[in-house]
Design a protein around this motif. Structure first.
Motif, PDB file in Angstrom:
ATOM      1  N   GLY A 211      32.716  37.911  48.664  1.00  0.00           N
ATOM      2  CA  GLY A 211      32.167  38.202  48.081  1.00  0.00           C
ATOM      3  C   GLY A 211      32.729  38.059  46.693  1.00  0.00           C
ATOM      4  N   LEU A 212      32.977  39.531  46.799  1.00  0.00           N
ATOM      5  CA  LEU A 212      33.647  40.601  45.789  1.00  0.00           C
ATOM      6  C   LEU A 212      35.068  40.484  45.148  1.00  0.00           C
ATOM      7  CD1 LEU A 212      33.419  43.684  47.288  1.00  0.00           C
ATOM      8  CD2 LEU A 212      32.166  42.980  45.379  1.00  0.00           C
ATOM      9  N   ASP A 213      35.303  38.829  45.937  1.00  0.00           N
ATOM     10  CA  ASP A 213      36.839  38.743  45.239  1.00  0.00           C
ATOM     11  C   ASP A 213      36.592  37.232  44.660  1.00  0.00           C
ATOM     12  OD1 ASP A 213      38.960  40.203  46.742  1.00  0.00           O
ATOM     13  OD2 ASP A 213      39.610  38.853  48.243  1.00  0.00           O
ATOM     14  N   VAL A 214      35.796  36.631  44.910  1.00  0.00           N
ATOM     15  CA  VAL A 214      34.915  35.486  44.315  1.00  0.00           C
ATOM     16  C   VAL A 214      34.766  35.824  42.928  1.00  0.00           C
ATOM     17  CG1 VAL A 214      33.642  33.927  43.784  1.00  0.00           C
ATOM     18  CG2 VAL A 214      34.232  33.944  45.953  1.00  0.00           C
ATOM     19  N   ILE A 215      33.659  37.425  43.011  1.00  0.00           N
ATOM     20  CA  ILE A 215      33.448  38.219  41.830  1.00  0.00           C
ATOM     21  C   ILE A 215      34.242  38.075  40.902  1.00  0.00           C
ATOM     22  CG2 ILE A 215      32.381  39.693  40.722  1.00  0.00           C
ATOM     23  CD1 ILE A 215      30.021  39.709  43.586  1.00  0.00           C
ATOM     24  N   PHE A 216      35.246  38.663  41.480  1.00  0.00           N
ATOM     25  CA  PHE A 216      36.596  39.891  40.370  1.00  0.00           C
ATOM     26  C   PHE A 216      37.026  38.556  39.911  1.00  0.00           C
ATOM     27  CE2 PHE A 216      41.133  40.242  40.379  1.00  0.00           C
ATOM     28  CZ  PHE A 216      40.465  40.899  39.586  1.00  0.00           C
ATOM     29  N   ILE A 217      37.403  37.303  40.491  1.00  0.00           N
ATOM     30  CA  ILE A 217      37.978  35.747  40.129  1.00  0.00           C
ATOM     31  C   ILE A 217      37.440  35.103  38.703  1.00  0.00           C
ATOM     32  CG2 ILE A 217      38.519  33.446  41.008  1.00  0.00           C
ATOM     33  CD1 ILE A 217      40.007  34.448  43.523  1.00  0.00           C
TER      34      ILE A 217
END
Length: 315
Positions: A211-217
């Motif tokens: 989820g954090l990676d998705v938010i970062f992207i």
């Protein structure tokens, strides 16, 4: 079932992989698309690695990350597909307990590494478009190496609790896994213990890490789109956005089936088992096959170098 073991034990000697339950008679036919996808994935990813190696213009951060993606896809598909085909072709369903946990660890850790690579690629596109003058100084080779190492270590360490926890639980129901490879959720369901820690940790990895990676992207591409819309001409906007298309397509190919499968596995209701197993079998093999095609079609330098190689061979 005669293949199952229904007495108490701590670590079973073997698990039984059923392939696609209910469709055993069609295993040969089911194997055909998978047997086609694997060589395409192998050929495509090795081609990407070869082209980047021999083409000096591709020696940059984005293509170093692309090489990481190709290697990750090769490991990801190879971790599950050979055993899967041996089940479909030769009915070789047994897998040793340690081999099952190893397959599960490699599969999940490299899936997480792939997610980290997409985030690193998003950062590269953000710097290249939003701060182009500092792109070469910000993403020097040592920085790219450190980002790559962090991505690999994160994926390797965060998945390590999966096999460590599973090795501790007792197994007293049976040793049958109703699919053609060892996935964490499928194996943990066989344990005769309170498996909430596994479930909670799996959800933590899914929502907090992914989820954090998705938010970062998403944040990166929000800034990228803002920078693109500030460009003076339509041609400049289209050309700049075109450098992101391959990355966005690869993200969609990976995330949409993966997220659907992860949630579906936990909350499925009244869905035929064979349908679920087919989805679980197809989704991890699509990105390794499609990523080289996406980048080959969308990247002019790769196209030109391939054409040059074939032209020289033909003359």
């Amino acid at each position: 079932m005669s293949d199952s073991i229904k007495t108490d034990f701590t670590n079973p000697s073997t698990f039984i992989l059923l392939g696609v339950p209910g469709l055993e008679a069609a295993h040969i036919w089911i194997s055909i698309p998978f047997c086609t996808m694997y060589p395409i994935a192998i050929l495509g990813n090795f081609t990407i690695l070869f082209i980047v190696k021999i083409e000096p213009s591709l020696h940059g951060p984005m293509y170093y990350f692309l090489c990481m993606l190709a290697i990750t896809d090769l490991v990801l598909s190879t971790s599950i597909l050979p055993k899967m085909l041996s089940i479909f072709w030769f009915n070789s369903r047994e897998i040793r307990f340690s081999a099952c946990l190893t397959q599960m660890y490699v599969f999940h850790s490299f899936s997480l590494i792939e997610i980290g690579i997409f985030a690193a690629m998003a950062f590269d596109r953000y710097v290249a478009i939003c701060d182009p003058l500092r792109h070469t100084t910000t993403l020097k080779n040592p920085v790219v190496a450190k980002i790559s190492l962090a991505v690999v270590l994160r994926g390797s360490m965060l998945i390590l609790p999966y096999p460590l926890l599973l090795r501790q639980w007792p197994y007293c129901r049976n040793n049958i896994i109703p699919q053609p490879y060892c996935a964490h959720v499928a194996v943990v369901k066989l344990a005769c213990a309170d498996i909430r820690v596994n479930s909670y940790y799996g959800l933590f990895v899914l929502f907090c890490v992914m989820g954090l990676d998705v938010i970062f992207i998403i944040v990166s591409y929000t800034q990228i789109l803002r920078a693109i819309f500030c460009l003076p001409t339509k041609d400049a906007r289209l050309k700049t956005f075109g450098t992101c298309i391959s990355h966005l397509c690869s993200i969609l190919v990976f995330y949409i089936p993966g997220l659907f499968f992860s949630l579906y596995y936990r909350f499925q209701q009244n869905v035929p088992l064979h349908f679920h197993v087919l989805i679980a079998t197809v989704y991890p093999l699509l990105p390794p096959m499609l990523n080289p095609i996406i980048y080959g079609v969308r990247t002019k330098q790769i196209q030109d170098r391939l054409l040059q190689l074939f032209t020289h061979k033909g003359t």
